[in-house]
Write a protein that holds these residues in place. Sequence first.
Motif, PDB file in Angstrom:
ATOM      1  N   ARG A   1      81.421  71.634  45.094  1.00  0.00           N
ATOM      2  CA  ARG A   1      82.845  71.672  45.472  1.00  0.00           C
ATOM      3  C   ARG A   1      83.555  70.406  45.016  1.00  0.00           C
ATOM      4  O   ARG A   1      84.683  70.452  44.517  1.00  0.00           O
ATOM      5  CB  ARG A   1      82.998  71.858  46.973  1.00  0.00           C
ATOM      6  N   GLU A   2      82.894  69.261  45.190  1.00  0.00           N
ATOM      7  CA  GLU A   2      83.469  67.988  44.729  1.00  0.00           C
ATOM      8  C   GLU A   2      83.740  68.040  43.229  1.00  0.00           C
ATOM      9  O   GLU A   2      84.812  67.633  42.767  1.00  0.00           O
ATOM     10  CB  GLU A   2      82.484  66.866  45.044  1.00  0.00           C
ATOM     11  N   MET A   3      82.796  68.571  42.470  1.00  0.00           N
ATOM     12  CA  MET A   3      82.954  68.648  41.017  1.00  0.00           C
ATOM     13  C   MET A   3      84.081  69.613  40.645  1.00  0.00           C
ATOM     14  O   MET A   3      84.885  69.322  39.757  1.00  0.00           O
ATOM     15  CB  MET A   3      81.640  69.069  40.347  1.00  0.00           C
ATOM     16  N   ARG A   4      84.169  70.745  41.323  1.00  0.00           N
ATOM     17  CA  ARG A   4      85.239  71.707  41.019  1.00  0.00           C
ATOM     18  C   ARG A   4      86.618  71.133  41.353  1.00  0.00           C
ATOM     19  O   ARG A   4      87.568  71.303  40.587  1.00  0.00           O
ATOM     20  CB  ARG A   4      85.011  73.017  41.774  1.00  0.00           C
ATOM     21  N   GLU A   5      86.718  70.459  42.503  1.00  0.00           N
ATOM     22  CA  GLU A   5      87.992  69.852  42.881  1.00  0.00           C
ATOM     23  C   GLU A   5      88.388  68.756  41.891  1.00  0.00           C
ATOM     24  O   GLU A   5      89.559  68.643  41.514  1.00  0.00           O
ATOM     25  CB  GLU A   5      87.902  69.287  44.299  1.00  0.00           C
ATOM     26  N   THR A   6      87.412  67.967  41.464  1.00  0.00           N
ATOM     27  CA  THR A   6      87.688  66.899  40.498  1.00  0.00           C
ATOM     28  C   THR A   6      88.098  67.483  39.157  1.00  0.00           C
ATOM     29  O   THR A   6      89.035  66.993  38.515  1.00  0.00           O
ATOM     30  CB  THR A   6      86.464  65.978  40.354  1.00  0.00           C
TER      31      THR A   6
ATOM     32  N   GLY B   1      75.551  60.170  39.177  1.00  0.00           N
ATOM     33  CA  GLY B   1      76.729  59.886  39.998  1.00  0.00           C
ATOM     34  C   GLY B   1      77.548  58.747  39.435  1.00  0.00           C
ATOM     35  O   GLY B   1      78.780  58.825  39.350  1.00  0.00           O
ATOM     36  N   THR B   2      76.868  57.679  39.031  1.00  0.00           N
ATOM     37  CA  THR B   2      77.566  56.529  38.442  1.00  0.00           C
ATOM     38  C   THR B   2      78.259  56.940  37.154  1.00  0.00           C
ATOM     39  O   THR B   2      79.416  56.586  36.916  1.00  0.00           O
ATOM     40  CB  THR B   2      76.591  55.369  38.178  1.00  0.00           C
ATOM     41  N   ALA B   3      77.552  57.696  36.315  1.00  0.00           N
ATOM     42  CA  ALA B   3      78.123  58.128  35.035  1.00  0.00           C
ATOM     43  C   ALA B   3      79.343  59.024  35.245  1.00  0.00           C
ATOM     44  O   ALA B   3      80.366  58.867  34.564  1.00  0.00           O
ATOM     45  CB  ALA B   3      77.059  58.847  34.207  1.00  0.00           C
TER      46      ALA B   3
ATOM     47  N   GLY C   1      80.524  61.622  42.959  1.00  0.00           N
ATOM     48  CA  GLY C   1      79.161  61.446  42.483  1.00  0.00           C
ATOM     49  C   GLY C   1      78.101  61.137  43.514  1.00  0.00           C
ATOM     50  O   GLY C   1      76.991  60.764  43.166  1.00  0.00           O
ATOM     51  N   ARG C   2      78.390  61.330  44.787  1.00  0.00           N
ATOM     52  CA  ARG C   2      77.400  61.006  45.818  1.00  0.00           C
ATOM     53  C   ARG C   2      76.283  62.030  45.917  1.00  0.00           C
ATOM     54  O   ARG C   2      75.204  61.712  46.382  1.00  0.00           O
ATOM     55  CB  ARG C   2      78.074  60.896  47.186  1.00  0.00           C
ATOM     56  N   GLY C   3      76.504  63.258  45.532  1.00  0.00           N
ATOM     57  CA  GLY C   3      75.540  64.328  45.782  1.00  0.00           C
ATOM     58  C   GLY C   3      74.529  64.556  44.694  1.00  0.00           C
ATOM     59  O   GLY C   3      73.926  65.624  44.610  1.00  0.00           O
ATOM     60  N   THR C   4      74.326  63.566  43.844  1.00  0.00           N
ATOM     61  CA  THR C   4      73.361  63.709  42.751  1.00  0.00           C
ATOM     62  C   THR C   4      72.632  62.382  42.572  1.00  0.00           C
ATOM     63  O   THR C   4      72.849  61.444  43.329  1.00  0.00           O
ATOM     64  CB  THR C   4      74.079  64.155  41.452  1.00  0.00           C
ATOM     65  N   ALA C   5      71.789  62.310  41.575  1.00  0.00           N
ATOM     66  CA  ALA C   5      71.050  61.073  41.319  1.00  0.00           C
ATOM     67  C   ALA C   5      72.028  59.927  41.046  1.00  0.00           C
ATOM     68  O   ALA C   5      73.137  60.149  40.554  1.00  0.00           O
ATOM     69  CB  ALA C   5      70.118  61.250  40.122  1.00  0.00           C
TER      70      ALA C   5
ATOM     71  N   THR D   1      85.060  54.068  45.387  1.00  0.00           N
ATOM     72  CA  THR D   1      83.677  54.310  44.986  1.00  0.00           C
ATOM     73  C   THR D   1      82.749  53.321  45.658  1.00  0.00           C
ATOM     74  O   THR D   1      83.161  52.235  46.040  1.00  0.00           O
ATOM     75  CB  THR D   1      83.507  54.214  43.456  1.00  0.00           C
ATOM     76  N   HIS D   2      81.496  53.708  45.797  1.00  0.00           N
ATOM     77  CA  HIS D   2      80.464  52.796  46.268  1.00  0.00           C
ATOM     78  C   HIS D   2      79.595  52.318  45.104  1.00  0.00           C
ATOM     79  O   HIS D   2      78.679  51.552  45.296  1.00  0.00           O
ATOM     80  CB  HIS D   2      79.592  53.466  47.336  1.00  0.00           C
TER      81      HIS D   2
END
Length: 168
Positions: A38-43, A70-72, A62-66, A93-94
């Motif tokens: 959902r985060e990716m679709r909204e983005t 996520g950083t990339a 990018g929190r829900g992946t490696a 961002t963190h």
Amino acid sequence: HAGSHVPAAAAKLPILDRVLARVGAADDPRAGESTFLREMRETAAILKASTPRSFVVVDEIGRGTATTDGTALAHAVCSTLSGAGGPLSIFTTHFFELTALEDETNGRVKNFHVDALVDEKELTLLYKVEAGPAKKSFGVRCARLAGFPEDVVADAEKRVAALEGGSS
């Protein structure tokens, strides 16, 4: 802009054509969508819909992946939004690595952090926005503040030290 509250004596705001936001996290299991999807679709929708006259707020991509993915992804989204002709944006961002964007974008990106008072064991969140990147992560201290059992906090502190190249 009618009716917009500005908690300041004055503000100069540009005329905007739209406000786009990606904030919060929720999955939709009935639709087969994880929080990350959902985060990716909204983005993706924001990237496609934003114009130079838009205002975009993006929170924690990018929190829900490696961590590397996520950083990339966060870097690519922030770079795109901050590119020449990009929308006015707030991007949280963190991923500390993204603080380099201030230098890489000739000042189109400005780093800010929320200040905190920190001593050996205590963390006091000041809720005051300051210029520049945060000097350190306070995740483990936040866990202590949230009431994590002390043995879990101690284990996490050892793991942070090992990951940062300190003694374990």
